[in-house]
Design an enzyme around this catalytic site. Sequence first.
Site, PDB file in Angstrom:
ATOM      1  N   ILE A  17       0.826  -1.197   0.000  1.00 19.93           N
ATOM      2  CA  ILE A  17       0.000   0.000   0.000  1.00 19.93           C
ATOM      3  C   ILE A  17       0.866   1.255   0.000  1.00 19.93           C
ATOM      4  CG2 ILE A  17      -1.657   1.322   1.369  1.00 19.93           C
ATOM      5  CD1 ILE A  17      -2.853  -1.397   2.250  1.00 19.93           C
ATOM      6  N   SER A 148      -7.951  -1.068   9.490  1.00 24.67           N
ATOM      7  CA  SER A 148      -8.351  -2.321   8.851  1.00 24.67           C
ATOM      8  C   SER A 148      -9.768  -2.665   9.284  1.00 24.67           C
ATOM      9  CB  SER A 148      -7.407  -3.459   9.269  1.00 24.67           C
ATOM     10  OG  SER A 148      -7.884  -4.712   8.825  1.00 24.67           O
ATOM     11  N   TYR A 161      -3.845  -8.474  16.469  1.00 25.02           N
ATOM     12  CA  TYR A 161      -3.845  -7.521  15.365  1.00 25.02           C
ATOM     13  C   TYR A 161      -5.100  -6.652  15.362  1.00 25.02           C
ATOM     14  CZ  TYR A 161      -3.960  -5.928  10.453  1.00 25.02           C
ATOM     15  OH  TYR A 161      -4.034  -5.178   9.302  1.00 25.02           O
ATOM     16  N   LYS A 165      -5.721  -2.343  15.344  1.00 24.95           N
ATOM     17  CA  LYS A 165      -6.341  -1.607  14.255  1.00 24.95           C
ATOM     18  C   LYS A 165      -7.598  -0.863  14.719  1.00 24.95           C
ATOM     19  CE  LYS A 165      -3.433  -2.353  10.951  1.00 24.95           C
ATOM     20  NZ  LYS A 165      -2.728  -1.234  10.271  1.00 24.95           N
ATOM     21  N   ASN A 199      -0.245 -10.696   4.371  1.00 25.13           N
ATOM     22  CA  ASN A 199      -1.092 -11.893   4.366  1.00 25.13           C
ATOM     23  C   ASN A 199      -0.743 -12.900   3.271  1.00 25.13           C
ATOM     24  OD1 ASN A 199      -2.093 -10.664   2.065  1.00 25.13           O
ATOM     25  ND2 ASN A 199      -3.973  -9.956   3.034  1.00 25.13           N
TER      26      ASN A 199
END
Length: 258
Positions: A17, A148, A161, A165, A199
């Site tokens: 990104i 996310s 995680y 986020k 991922n």
Amino acid sequence: MLSSRDTDSRRISRRGIGRACAIEFAKQGASGLILHYLGDAETEGEIQPLKADLERQGVRTVAIPGDIALLETSAKIIQAGVEAFGRIDILVSNVGICPFSDFLTMPLETWERTRQVNLDGTFYIVQAAAVQMAKQTPQGGSLIAISSISGLLGGAQQCHYGPTKAAITSLMQNCAVALGKYGIRANAILPGTVATDINKEDLKDLKKKEYMINRTLLGRLGTPEDIAGPVLFLASDLAKYVTGASLVVDGGLFVNFQ
């Protein structure tokens, strides 16, 4: 195009990104970019070709190595940007790691490192950029953090995680309240499943990959370029009245309960 100012500096990262954002900003006329990367041999080998390509396009580029989980890295990034460009107008905080792990057997070190990189690192760089934006003349800027949809939804191997986020989304909402009086906008982008390094191992499970594709309404996983466009929007004057927003960019995955 993105700013009325002649010197227009933005901080992004080196791959996925972050790389897509750098390329898109350059396409749209950015005059200066700050690229942050970890600084090991692998990332050094990736950042230099990107930097060279951007400079061939006439974009002044500064590359800063360092572990974002360390407070001094953010100070170094902002200092280098101000020395090169005189100000910081846009921050894209794209930090994120997700070492998938079962909750019951998750080592404490996995929890701590994920929090340190994702949440602490985001806080450090957002605060450092905001301090600069508040004191420069004219004041103001755009803070964009990549969160996310994992901060909205659960995942069996993301108990470390997802909370980081969710906290990043909340951080940007609170920053919008705290920083509006300085002309600083703060927004979050919440990607769905985007095929990046974070991922790639998980998506080697073809059954899982097919399931994730079918969960989207557009019938495909996201690409880094799919996120770069919304980032560019939030950075630009097209979004000059947008702050405290959380923009979901997931191909319809979140709303698909069928």
